[in-house]
Design a protein around this motif. Structure first.
Motif, PDB file in Angstrom:
ATOM      1  N   UNK A 165      45.749  46.115  50.393  1.00  0.00           N
ATOM      2  CA  UNK A 165      46.233  45.418  51.590  1.00  0.00           C
ATOM      3  C   UNK A 165      45.768  46.112  52.871  1.00  0.00           C
ATOM      4  N   UNK A 166      44.650  46.813  52.768  1.00  0.00           N
ATOM      5  CA  UNK A 166      44.181  47.589  53.918  1.00  0.00           C
ATOM      6  C   UNK A 166      43.839  46.718  55.122  1.00  0.00           C
ATOM      7  N   UNK A 167      43.490  45.464  54.872  1.00  0.00           N
ATOM      8  CA  UNK A 167      43.127  44.568  55.976  1.00  0.00           C
ATOM      9  C   UNK A 167      44.348  44.039  56.709  1.00  0.00           C
ATOM     10  N   UNK A 168      45.519  44.295  56.156  1.00  0.00           N
ATOM     11  CA  UNK A 168      46.749  43.804  56.790  1.00  0.00           C
ATOM     12  C   UNK A 168      47.704  44.982  56.967  1.00  0.00           C
ATOM     13  N   UNK A 169      47.609  45.724  58.079  1.00  0.00           N
ATOM     14  CA  UNK A 169      48.458  46.905  58.294  1.00  0.00           C
ATOM     15  C   UNK A 169      49.945  46.605  58.248  1.00  0.00           C
ATOM     16  N   UNK A 237      42.979  56.807  56.060  1.00  0.00           N
ATOM     17  CA  UNK A 237      42.478  57.288  54.773  1.00  0.00           C
ATOM     18  C   UNK A 237      42.097  56.162  53.826  1.00  0.00           C
ATOM     19  N   UNK A 238      42.599  54.943  54.085  1.00  0.00           N
ATOM     20  CA  UNK A 238      42.308  53.822  53.202  1.00  0.00           C
ATOM     21  C   UNK A 238      40.875  53.313  53.355  1.00  0.00           C
ATOM     22  N   UNK A 239      40.212  53.709  54.418  1.00  0.00           N
ATOM     23  CA  UNK A 239      38.882  53.182  54.688  1.00  0.00           C
ATOM     24  C   UNK A 239      37.867  53.584  53.616  1.00  0.00           C
ATOM     25  N   UNK A 240      38.106  54.710  52.939  1.00  0.00           N
ATOM     26  CA  UNK A 240      37.151  55.153  51.935  1.00  0.00           C
ATOM     27  C   UNK A 240      37.673  55.019  50.517  1.00  0.00           C
ATOM     28  N   UNK A 241      38.724  54.195  50.308  1.00  0.00           N
ATOM     29  CA  UNK A 241      39.341  54.043  48.998  1.00  0.00           C
ATOM     30  C   UNK A 241      39.123  52.630  48.481  1.00  0.00           C
TER      31      UNK A 241
END
Length: 246
Positions: A165-169, A237-241
């Motif tokens: 759900x990284x695109x929806x903070x 940190x989610x950008x590289x996961x």
């Protein structure tokens, strides 16, 4: 390598030098009395003159041995200082080694605690009181798997859920702080892991352990995700996961 460290056992060269000079000096004095003054004439000298002769003869020797004693003392002080320094270094190494052993034992216990916190957080989101995607039987099976040694299982599941759900903070924030229970779990996890980092700094002056915990462990990544959601960390940190991490 220091020359003093390679000296062979035996008389110090300073003592040998002193004995040699003393022998030569006394030999010269005996020669002077025997060949020039004569023992008979020497014995006829007044007591005060004999005393003055011996005072003048032995004063240089006294000064010589005073200087030799001073340098010998300096050598002993240097050796004792070096031995004390080595002992202090050895003591510090042993103390640091002991503190590291204690830290890693504590780290194992804390990792289990962090896994439990993430487990209860996970079931609060996906269990019957949340989305109901995970039944209690499934949760029990996951807990059984985590208890066999995979303490980071629920932490990885939480990271995967956040990554998906990284695109929806807002969804990520809802997962971590949407209810009082979730907020309590997130704050508890952040506080506990923060103490782990503080303890790591006390046993690792190069910060290698701290960096490994923050960037190379699931608990560290999850800790950074929580901090990012609360605005305490700017980098996400989610950008590289990958979202399928588990």
């Amino acid at each position: 390598m220091n020359n003093e460290d390679t000296e062979k056992p035996g008389l110090d060269w300073r003592i040998l030098f002193g004995l040699t000079v003393t022998s030569l000096w006394m030999g010269t004095g005996v020669y002077y009395i025997t060949r020039i003054v004569g023992w008979t004439e020497f014995q006829r000298l007044p007591t005060a003159d004999i005393g003055s002769f011996f005072e003048g003869a032995f004063a240089p020797l006294a000064f010589l041995w005073l200087v030799i004693g001073h340098f010998m003392q300096q050598k002993e002080i240097t050796a004792n200082t070096r031995a004390t320094s080595l002992q202090e270094q050895s003591t510090r190494r042993l103390e640091l080694h002991s503190r590291r052993d204690s830290y890693f034992k504590l780290l194992g216990l804390v990792q289990e605690q962090l896994g439990s916190i993430a487990g209860f957080h996970y079931i609060s989101i996906f269990g019957p009181t949340g989305t109901d995607e995970v039944s209690m039987d499934e949760f029990s099976a996951l807990r059984s798997e985590a208890s066999t040694g995979d303490h980071s299982l629920f932490i990885r599941l939480m990271i995967a859920a956040a990554a998906s759900n990284r695109e929806d903070p807002d969804v990520v924030r809802e997962m971590l702080f949407g209810t009082d229970i979730r907020t309590r779990h997130s704050e508890n996890f952040k506080r506990t892991f923060g103490r782990v980092l503080e303890a790591a700094e006390s046993v690792d002056t190069d910060n290698m352990l701290r960096e490994a915990l923050l960037d190379g462990s699931p608990a560290g990544i999850y800790y950074r995700i929580i901090r990012h959601v609360t605005g305490e960390e700017t980098m996400n940190p989610l950008s590289g996961i990958r979202s399928n991490q588990s």
